[in-house]
Design a protein around this motif. Structure first.
Motif: not given
Length: 269
Positions: A182-187, A171-177
């Motif tokens: 960015g909301s996926s970092l706070h699920r 998930v973190g790598l997908a947000v960086l890409a």
């Protein structure tokens, strides 16, 4: 110094027609020797076979944790009951803050990985009546009775931590890409389900084949159905990963079980 019979003692008489030296396990001139029981037969003596061990009785209460038999599962279950009561009856704002602070999302894993990995395992999604809560009690109690509390905790933590990292790091790598917002970092991600799934996989390796196959097939099919429903794919993938991790521990948990059996037999001897 050689041991000899006292003058007032004599050797046990052999059966008629058979010298003492022909009796298995006894020595000439040494009285009162302990050897295998024997019965007289034509032409000599025949040892009496040892009685076969009695089959163990079924104990249904072994399915449930106890303070002495399964201290890890019993103590952990009490903690989960307490946090479930908090989740059900405490102020909703407080509960949300506690769950958010215990969530193993990417943001918390980067900031306080150890704290959230432990904190997230103190809650049960859905409460104590959820399927994973019931499975927690039954599976971990059965596993702990076979391999011990410390090793059961190790299997649980391995599944919990490894499956969490395997689902959150992408998930973190997908947000960086730029593939996810960015909301996926706070699920919100918490619960004991990854550890329970690993426990099911590990326990299956210690069961007879007629129990192992239905357990793996039934639980695996349930996880696949959840994954196809696509309601929470990251968590559903985590369950499958944790199950595979548990299966991968079979050589280790079988060695632990065999060693535990040998130790118990030595204590009983």
């Amino acid at each position: 110094m050689e041991r000899t019979a006292p003058p007032h003692e004599t050797a046990a008489p052999a059966p008629a027609g058979a010298p003492v030296s022909d009796v298995p396990g006894l020595l000439d001139g040494v009285p009162r020797q302990r050897g295998p029981r024997a019965t007289a037969v034509a032409g000599g003596w025949e040892p009496v076979p040892a009685a076969e061990p009695r089959p163990q009785k079924l104990r249904p209460w072994w399915l449930l944790p106890t303070p002495t038999g399964t201290p890890f599962t019993f103590g952990y279950a009490i903690v989960l009951c307490l946090t479930s009561l908090i989740s059900a009856y405490a102020d909703p704002a407080l509960v949300h803050a506690l769950l958010q602070g215990s969530s193993t999302d990417v943001t918390h894993l980067v900031r306080t990985p150890g704290l959230v990995l432990i904190g997230s395992a103190l809650w049960v999604a859905g409460g104590v009546t959820s399927p994973f809560a019931i499975a927690f009690v039954l599976v971990l109690a059965a596993l702990e009775r076979r391999i011990g509390g410390v090793r059961t905790a190790g299997v649980f933590l391995l599944g919990h931590v490894a499956a969490t990292l395997a689902t959150e790091v992408p998930v973190g790598l997908a947000v960086l890409a730029g593939h996810l917002p960015g909301s996926s970092l706070h699920r919100l991600d918490y619960g004991v389900s990854f550890g329970v799934a690993a426990g099911i996989g590990a326990l299956a390796g210690l069961l007879p084949l007629w129990l192992r196959l239905p357990l793996l097939a039934g639980f695996g099919w349930m996880l696949l159905q959840d994954l196809l429903a696509f309601t929470d794919p990251m968590t559903n993938w985590g369950h499958l990963i944790a199950l595979v991790i548990g299966v991968a521990t079979w050589p280790l948990v079988r060695r632990w079980r065999d060693g535990r059996r040998l130790l118990q037999a030595a204590h009983q001897a």
